[in-house]
Design an enzyme around this catalytic site. Structure first.
Site: not given
Length: 274
Positions: A2-3, A151
């Site tokens: 599950p995302e 990042r």
DNA sequence: CCCGGAACCTGAAGGC
DNA sequence: TGCCTTCAGGTTCCGG
């Protein structure tokens, strides 16, 4: 597993079945599944509570209770919530059962016991650290560019960092990066403006398509009614190592990035080039 | 703050 | 046939 699209599907399909209902009791068979507070406090805090709302934030499913508290579930890799028919082996892997006032039950099934349930006063302590929701209008290419500029880790690692963007996991990160024709090891802050725009478009497209297909039934994902999603049939690279790339026919490769299996096409997703 | 690696868990898959 | 090892991965924790 599950995302975002899977949890969104669970929320959508569960909503009409549980909102307005009262949880008469809960039985817990796996103590570690209740993360917070103690098992006894969890049970007494859930018992005889009316469910007043159901929402999703990232991969978390949030039940609002009449007491003002929140029941928050995370399915991790193998968790699912089953409303009506259980899969073949009823008792196996059921970690908790919520009994509702109409006589129906809600089963928390989780073979690997990674899934977590919490009862909290303030959801902020659980979901407050999450990054933006990628399907909200406020998630713009400009915002994505700002998030990535900070990042320098591989773009694949940054996309699955929930503090950067909420809800993208291993499968949809691979799908989005492939769709945007970006190599998974590219440092996040090295993407050109055009690449960021392609990636933004790919993220929205991949997640939206998966929701309309009711999620991907990889691993143990079930919809609340016990049926499967079909989003994985549309996967272009995720979990398709060795199969031909839909663009160029060359075999899809699998590498490990940050300890996670990563599928990509070395021909369509070049490491150098802007 | 940023980054990367290990731990958690257990069914599935592969090796011999 | 069957035992043994390894792998999978979301989140959290820890060390650099």
């Amino acid at each position: 597993m599950p995302e975002l699209p899977e949890v969104e599907t669970i929320k959508n399909e569960l909503f009409p079945l549980v909102v307005g209902r009262t949880i008469t009791d809960v039985a817990v068979f796996s103590e570690k599944t209740v993360r917070q507070p103690s098992l006894g406090e969890f049970q007494s805090g859930v018992r005889e509570q009316k469910i007043t709302g159901l929402s999703r934030r990232g991969k978390y499913l949030i039940f609002s209770l009449a007491s003002g508290k929140f029941l928050i579930l995370h399915f991790k890799m193998t968790g699912s919530l089953l409303f009506h028919p259980l899969p073949a082996d009823p008792e196996k892997f059921i970690r908790a059962v919520f009994h509702l006032d109409n006589g129906q039950n809600l089963y928390f099934r989780d073979p690997r016991k990674f899934g977590v349930m919490r009862l909290v006063d303030d959801p902020g302590f659980v979901v407050g650290h999450l990054g933006p929701e990628p399907l909200q209008p406020s998630f713009t290419p400009k915002l994505l560019a700002e998030l990535l500029a900070k990042r320098k880790a591989p773009i694949k690692a940054v996309l699955i960092d929930q503090d950067v963007i909420a809800g993208i996991g291993n499968m949809y990160a691979d799908e989005a990066i492939f769709t945007a024709r970006i190599h998974p090891l590219r440092p996040a802050n090295s993407l050109s403006q055009e690449e960021v725009e392609r990636l933004h478009h790919a993220i929205v497209e991949v997640l939206t398509a998966a929701i309309s297909n009711k999620g991907a039934s990889i691993e143990n994902y079930y919809r609340p009614g016990g049926t499967l999603g079909i989003a994985h049939f549309q996967f272009r690279v995720a979990h398709r190592g060795g199969e031909p790339c839909p663009n160029c026919e060359s075999p899809i490769m699998r590498i490990t990035v940050r300890g996670r299996g990563t599928y990509f096409c070395p021909c369509s997703q070049k490491l150098e080039q802007a």
